[in-house]
Design a protein around this motif. Structure first.
Motif, PDB file in Angstrom:
ATOM      1  N   LEU A 178     -24.696  67.471  19.197  1.00 41.98           N
ATOM      2  CA  LEU A 178     -25.737  67.767  18.222  1.00 41.98           C
ATOM      3  C   LEU A 178     -27.089  67.181  18.621  1.00 41.98           C
ATOM      4  CD1 LEU A 178     -23.952  67.356  14.769  1.00 41.98           C
ATOM      5  CD2 LEU A 178     -24.641  69.465  15.908  1.00 41.98           C
ATOM      6  N   GLY A 179     -27.120  66.502  19.781  1.00 39.10           N
ATOM      7  CA  GLY A 179     -28.390  65.968  20.263  1.00 39.10           C
ATOM      8  C   GLY A 179     -28.517  64.469  20.165  1.00 39.10           C
ATOM      9  N   PHE A 180     -27.521  63.784  19.563  1.00 37.47           N
ATOM     10  CA  PHE A 180     -27.544  62.322  19.483  1.00 37.47           C
ATOM     11  C   PHE A 180     -26.694  61.775  20.624  1.00 37.47           C
ATOM     12  CE2 PHE A 180     -27.769  63.955  15.111  1.00 37.47           C
ATOM     13  CZ  PHE A 180     -29.011  63.474  14.735  1.00 37.47           C
ATOM     14  N   ARG A 181     -27.325  61.308  21.670  1.00 35.20           N
ATOM     15  CA  ARG A 181     -26.596  60.850  22.854  1.00 35.20           C
ATOM     16  C   ARG A 181     -25.836  59.565  22.533  1.00 35.20           C
ATOM     17  NH1 ARG A 181     -27.173  61.542  28.548  1.00 35.20           N
ATOM     18  NH2 ARG A 181     -26.308  59.780  29.690  1.00 35.20           N
ATOM     19  N   MET A 182     -24.507  59.631  22.601  1.00 35.88           N
ATOM     20  CA  MET A 182     -23.661  58.494  22.269  1.00 35.88           C
ATOM     21  C   MET A 182     -22.868  58.062  23.495  1.00 35.88           C
ATOM     22  SD  MET A 182     -24.355  58.232  19.008  1.00 35.88           S
ATOM     23  CE  MET A 182     -23.070  57.235  18.271  1.00 35.88           C
ATOM     24  N   GLU A 183     -22.647  56.756  23.618  1.00 32.22           N
ATOM     25  CA  GLU A 183     -21.833  56.258  24.720  1.00 32.22           C
ATOM     26  C   GLU A 183     -20.362  56.556  24.458  1.00 32.22           C
ATOM     27  OE1 GLU A 183     -22.485  52.187  25.498  1.00 32.22           O
ATOM     28  OE2 GLU A 183     -24.567  52.446  26.157  1.00 32.22           O
ATOM     29  N   PRO A 184     -19.572  56.790  25.499  1.00 29.48           N
ATOM     30  CA  PRO A 184     -18.146  57.069  25.303  1.00 29.48           C
ATOM     31  C   PRO A 184     -17.405  55.860  24.748  1.00 29.48           C
ATOM     32  CG  PRO A 184     -18.663  56.810  27.631  1.00 29.48           C
ATOM     33  CD  PRO A 184     -19.965  56.829  26.907  1.00 29.48           C
ATOM     34  N   SER A 185     -16.318  56.138  24.037  1.00 32.45           N
ATOM     35  CA  SER A 185     -15.489  55.077  23.476  1.00 32.45           C
ATOM     36  C   SER A 185     -14.688  54.405  24.587  1.00 32.45           C
ATOM     37  CB  SER A 185     -14.531  55.657  22.443  1.00 32.45           C
ATOM     38  OG  SER A 185     -13.585  56.495  23.087  1.00 32.45           O
ATOM     39  N   PRO A 186     -14.110  53.221  24.317  1.00 25.26           N
ATOM     40  CA  PRO A 186     -13.260  52.579  25.331  1.00 25.26           C
ATOM     41  C   PRO A 186     -12.103  53.462  25.773  1.00 25.26           C
ATOM     42  CG  PRO A 186     -13.838  51.002  23.617  1.00 25.26           C
ATOM     43  CD  PRO A 186     -14.351  52.340  23.156  1.00 25.26           C
ATOM     44  N   ASP A 187     -11.511  54.223  24.829  1.00 25.74           N
ATOM     45  CA  ASP A 187     -10.406  55.115  25.208  1.00 25.74           C
ATOM     46  C   ASP A 187     -10.875  56.211  26.159  1.00 25.74           C
ATOM     47  OD1 ASP A 187      -8.633  53.705  23.708  1.00 25.74           O
ATOM     48  OD2 ASP A 187      -8.644  55.047  21.992  1.00 25.74           O
ATOM     49  N   GLU A 188     -12.049  56.768  25.904  1.00 27.28           N
ATOM     50  CA  GLU A 188     -12.559  57.813  26.791  1.00 27.28           C
ATOM     51  C   GLU A 188     -12.915  57.237  28.158  1.00 27.28           C
ATOM     52  OE1 GLU A 188     -15.803  61.484  26.962  1.00 27.28           O
ATOM     53  OE2 GLU A 188     -15.648  60.251  25.162  1.00 27.28           O
ATOM     54  N   LEU A 189     -13.466  56.021  28.180  1.00 30.21           N
ATOM     55  CA  LEU A 189     -13.769  55.372  29.457  1.00 30.21           C
ATOM     56  C   LEU A 189     -12.494  55.115  30.256  1.00 30.21           C
ATOM     57  CD1 LEU A 189     -16.530  52.798  28.437  1.00 30.21           C
ATOM     58  CD2 LEU A 189     -16.823  54.840  29.849  1.00 30.21           C
TER      59      LEU A 189
END
Length: 465
Positions: A178-189
């Motif tokens: 949606l345009g809000f750049r968010m850092e990946p979660s620990p699980d995604e990392l």
């Protein structure tokens, strides 16, 4: 913005994998059902933004999705940001502090780093550069220019660390889209790291042996899943080889090609296949390609009238042929650790994998298999110490669909996994999945949680390469 976001009202937002969601504001639930994940998120943000607008200040929101939990801040204007990982304790806010002699700049919680003198006030990038080049205290003596000049060999303008890609999953991924750049979660990392591990290339061929002297221990599904994941992600030419001394089941659980050739046919044609003039594509006459999972299968002899048992010399011949055409060999095995072909397979093995279903006799057979190898010393013992044990939940409890039975199955898998942990390099647990029970096995047919678990297992195996 975040300093204005209080813990009241208490807001929880849930985003589910099935395309539904829920926003709970001070105990009042607002279920959401929309056509896709983006629509669910849009409605959830609208509810949260309206709440922030009514209060006239930002609000904190606890988020839950299949990827984990998080904390965000939403303003009355609908602007979303990630909340800080920690807040000052209440006691620190209430206890009076003696007035400092001089005003100080606000401090932020930063990752632990090497101690360096900090400037008295925030500085810009250019000021920081000047600060490193021009000491704040005057030098006692003039320093020759040649003594301070650095060599160009010690300088590089290249950025060594790649920019981190934003989140792609769950609330964080939906907000990024949606345009809000968010850092990946620990699980995604963690998943990205496993993908990077299984995607690596290594020098020379590698052989993985999947062993357990007890039947029904999940050897064949393990061979298929490891071959599929490593072939898909690394792109390395991969073959799954059924090294049963007579007739194995790997051919029953995988696709059959346009022929019925087996390992015995490959051995008979070994001189031709090892000839320098033979084209690499000729190997397709003897293996069966898996169209979606991108690996090949070398079947065992399936002639029910035959009584041929593969010898140690024949294992050597087949292995020599396969290492010419493939970079990765994943070997299924029979249940007899004393057989000649089993022992010769171990001789060629680089990484040992011991699958076990969460049933005590399968686990005991796995323990005895490792104990046998360890007692032989040398290469066999080293394989046992660096083995990867893969514990799959029992299917019996799943068929009963009893809640108590399901819990007992998970508890038993955890108990067995914990028992192996001190003795091997890695232990991975796999959830039950009906796609692994009967028929041909395909990676795409598995549930997402099962795919993730097998990816972790493949990454543990690849670390041994």
């Amino acid at each position: 913005m975040e300093t204005q976001a209080l813990d009241f009202p208490k807001i929880n937002a849930v985003l589910r994998a099935n395309g539904t969601g829920e926003v709970t504001i001070n105990g009042t639930s607002h279920p959401i059902q929309a056509e896709d994940e983006a629509a669910v998120l849009s409605q959830a943000l609208q509810l949260i933004t309206e709440t922030a607008a009514q209060l006239g200040r930002p609000v904190r929101v606890s988020t839950t999705d299949p990827d984990g939990q998080g904390l965000i801040v939403v303003t009355p204007e609908g602007i979303v940001s990630e909340a800080a990982p920690a807040k000052p304790s209440r006691r620190r806010q209430q206890d009076p502090e003696p007035a400092p002699a001089a005003p100080q700049a606000p401090t932020r919680i930063e990752p632990a780093a090497k101690e360096t003198p900090a400037p008295a006030a925030p500085v810009t990038f250019n000021e920081a550069v000047n600060h490193t080049q021009e000491p704040s205290t005057p030098a006692k003596a003039a320093t020759p220019e040649s003594a301070t000049r650095r060599s160009l060999k010690e300088t590089s303008f290249l950025v060594s660390a790649p920019a981190m890609e934003p989140a792609t999953r769950g609330w964080r991924g939906a907000l990024t889209r949606l345009g809000f750049r968010m850092e990946p979660s620990p699980d995604e990392l963690a998943e990205r790291e496993d993908i990077r591990t299984v995607s690596q290339h290594w020098p020379g061929p590698r052989t993985v042996a999947v062993v357990n002297r007890k039947g029904g221990a999940n050897k064949t599904p393990t061979v298929v899943m490891l071959s599929a994941i490593l072939a898909r992600y690394s792109g390395a030419a991969t073959v799954a080889w059924d090294n049963n001394e007579s007739q194995g089941t790997l051919g029953w659980r995988t696709e059959q090609g346009s022929h019925d050739n087996s390992v015995l046919d490959l051995i008979d044609s070994s001189q031709t296949l090892l000839s320098p003039s033979t084209n690499a594509a000729e190997i397709a006459r003897f293996v069966h390609h898996q169209t979606s999972d991108k690996f090949d299968v070398l079947r065992s002899d399936e002639n029910e009238e035959g009584d041929h048992e593969v010898t140690a010399e024949e294992v050597d011949i087949a292995h020599q042929v396969l290492t010419r055409y493939y970079r990765l060999i994943v070997m299924d095995s029979g249940n007899t650790a004393r057989s000649a072909n089993w022992r010769r397979m171990i001789h060629h093995t680089n990484q040992l994998v011991v699958p076990v279903t969460a049933i005590e006799d399968r686990a005991e057979a796995a323990r005895l298999t490792l104990q046998t190898l360890e007692s032989r010393g040398g290469h066999d013992a080293e394989l046992a110490r660096n083995a990867v044990v893969i514990v799959s939940e029992s299917t019996d409890a799943k068929r009963s669909m009893s809640g108590d039975a399901l819990k007992r199955a998970k508890d038993e898998a955890r108990r067995i996994a914990d028992g192996f942990t001190p003795h091997v390099r890695a232990v991975v647990r796999i959830p039950y999945d009906p796609a692994l029970v009967n028929g041909p096995i395909r990676y795409d047919a598995l549930q997402p949680a099962t795919q993730r678990a097998w990816l972790a297992a493949a990454a543990a195996v690849a670390k041994g390469f």
